[in-house]
Write a protein that holds these residues in place. Structure first.
Motif, PDB file in Angstrom:
ATOM      1  N   THR A  85      64.577  28.681  21.281  1.00  0.00           N
ATOM      2  CA  THR A  85      64.648  29.883  22.112  1.00  0.00           C
ATOM      3  C   THR A  85      64.470  31.135  21.265  1.00  0.00           C
ATOM      4  O   THR A  85      63.735  32.056  21.644  1.00  0.00           O
ATOM      5  CB  THR A  85      66.002  29.924  22.852  1.00  0.00           C
ATOM      6  N   GLN A  86      65.129  31.170  20.115  1.00  0.00           N
ATOM      7  CA  GLN A  86      65.002  32.329  19.224  1.00  0.00           C
ATOM      8  C   GLN A  86      63.575  32.485  18.719  1.00  0.00           C
ATOM      9  O   GLN A  86      63.035  33.601  18.663  1.00  0.00           O
ATOM     10  CB  GLN A  86      65.954  32.197  18.041  1.00  0.00           C
ATOM     11  N   LEU A  87      62.949  31.375  18.365  1.00  0.00           N
ATOM     12  CA  LEU A  87      61.575  31.437  17.862  1.00  0.00           C
ATOM     13  C   LEU A  87      60.604  31.877  18.952  1.00  0.00           C
ATOM     14  O   LEU A  87      59.655  32.616  18.675  1.00  0.00           O
ATOM     15  CB  LEU A  87      61.163  30.085  17.280  1.00  0.00           C
ATOM     16  N   LYS A  88      60.840  31.446  20.180  1.00  0.00           N
ATOM     17  CA  LYS A  88      59.991  31.887  21.291  1.00  0.00           C
ATOM     18  C   LYS A  88      60.110  33.390  21.485  1.00  0.00           C
ATOM     19  O   LYS A  88      59.116  34.069  21.729  1.00  0.00           O
ATOM     20  CB  LYS A  88      60.367  31.156  22.580  1.00  0.00           C
ATOM     21  N   GLN A  89      61.325  33.922  21.376  1.00  0.00           N
ATOM     22  CA  GLN A  89      61.527  35.368  21.519  1.00  0.00           C
ATOM     23  C   GLN A  89      60.833  36.120  20.387  1.00  0.00           C
ATOM     24  O   GLN A  89      60.189  37.143  20.608  1.00  0.00           O
ATOM     25  CB  GLN A  89      63.017  35.710  21.556  1.00  0.00           C
ATOM     26  N   LYS A  90      60.942  35.605  19.166  1.00  0.00           N
ATOM     27  CA  LYS A  90      60.272  36.244  18.032  1.00  0.00           C
ATOM     28  C   LYS A  90      58.760  36.230  18.224  1.00  0.00           C
ATOM     29  O   LYS A  90      58.076  37.203  17.901  1.00  0.00           O
ATOM     30  CB  LYS A  90      60.631  35.535  16.729  1.00  0.00           C
ATOM     31  N   LEU A  91      58.239  35.128  18.743  1.00  0.00           N
ATOM     32  CA  LEU A  91      56.801  35.031  18.995  1.00  0.00           C
ATOM     33  C   LEU A  91      56.371  36.041  20.048  1.00  0.00           C
ATOM     34  O   LEU A  91      55.342  36.708  19.900  1.00  0.00           O
ATOM     35  CB  LEU A  91      56.423  33.609  19.424  1.00  0.00           C
ATOM     36  N   THR A  92      57.159  36.175  21.110  1.00  0.00           N
ATOM     37  CA  THR A  92      56.852  37.149  22.149  1.00  0.00           C
ATOM     38  C   THR A  92      56.849  38.561  21.580  1.00  0.00           C
ATOM     39  O   THR A  92      55.943  39.354  21.861  1.00  0.00           O
ATOM     40  CB  THR A  92      57.874  37.044  23.298  1.00  0.00           C
ATOM     41  N   ASP A  93      57.865  38.887  20.775  1.00  0.00           N
ATOM     42  CA  ASP A  93      57.945  40.212  20.162  1.00  0.00           C
ATOM     43  C   ASP A  93      56.760  40.462  19.226  1.00  0.00           C
ATOM     44  O   ASP A  93      56.161  41.540  19.241  1.00  0.00           O
ATOM     45  CB  ASP A  93      59.254  40.369  19.386  1.00  0.00           C
ATOM     46  N   ALA A  94      56.423  39.456  18.415  1.00  0.00           N
ATOM     47  CA  ALA A  94      55.306  39.611  17.471  1.00  0.00           C
ATOM     48  C   ALA A  94      53.980  39.764  18.213  1.00  0.00           C
ATOM     49  O   ALA A  94      53.124  40.568  17.814  1.00  0.00           O
ATOM     50  CB  ALA A  94      55.253  38.418  16.518  1.00  0.00           C
ATOM     51  N   THR A  95      53.812  39.025  19.301  1.00  0.00           N
ATOM     52  CA  THR A  95      52.582  39.114  20.093  1.00  0.00           C
ATOM     53  C   THR A  95      52.450  40.502  20.706  1.00  0.00           C
ATOM     54  O   THR A  95      51.372  41.100  20.710  1.00  0.00           O
ATOM     55  CB  THR A  95      52.574  38.037  21.186  1.00  0.00           C
ATOM     56  N   SER A  96      53.564  41.038  21.207  1.00  0.00           N
ATOM     57  CA  SER A  96      53.557  42.380  21.786  1.00  0.00           C
ATOM     58  C   SER A  96      53.225  43.429  20.728  1.00  0.00           C
ATOM     59  O   SER A  96      52.413  44.330  20.964  1.00  0.00           O
ATOM     60  CB  SER A  96      54.921  42.662  22.415  1.00  0.00           C
TER      61      SER A  96
END
Length: 147
Positions: A85-96
């Motif tokens: 879950t944390q990695l998915k959030q980091k990926l979303t933030d990095a993509t944005s």
């Protein structure tokens, strides 16, 4: 031809029971995921599938029944889910952030291209008759140097 040593059925049963207990407690020694599956039970016990299903199927069924009654996720599986879950959030933030940087880069590329065209036109005499340099107070670096 080598002689086979006799199997110790009670040791195999003990190994299966101990492996089942470790998995159900969420403290596996050999299982990578800690999931409550027969495959993980076999990995945890170190016994072959044919031996377990041939002579100890009752223990497999007992393990499956105990696993179904458990309503919690093993600690290892829960920690992996939390990390995911944390990695998915980091990926979303990095993509944005990457999308914003790409937008800014596109604007800067267009600006550089436009300024390059104006520079070439000015050098060839096709631009404005007079180019006025910016005064020191309009330069970004000058405002920082002179408060």
């Amino acid at each position: 031809m080598t002689a086979r040593r006799p199997r110790d059925l009670s040791a195999e049963r003990s190994a299966l029971r101990a492996a089942a207990d470790r998995l159900l407690e969420g403290a596996p020694l050999h299982s990578e995921s800690g999931r409550l599956t027969v495959t993980e039970l076999l990995r945890e016990s170190g016994l072959r599938r044919d031996i377990v299903y041939g002579d100890h199927k009752d223990l497999v069924e007992e393990f499956q029944a105990r696993a179904r009654t458990r309503q919690h996720t093993p600690a290892l599986a829960q920690s992996l889910a939390d990390e995911n879950t944390q990695l998915k959030q980091k990926l979303t933030d990095a993509t944005s952030a990457l999308a914003k940087e790409r937008e800014a880069t596109a604007v800067l590329r267009r600006l550089v291209a436009e300024l390059d065209l104006e520079l070439h036109a000015a050098r060839e005499g096709r631009g404005p008759a007079r180019v006025v340099p910016l005064s020191p107070r309009h330069r970004p670096h000058a405002s920082r140097e002179h408060p």
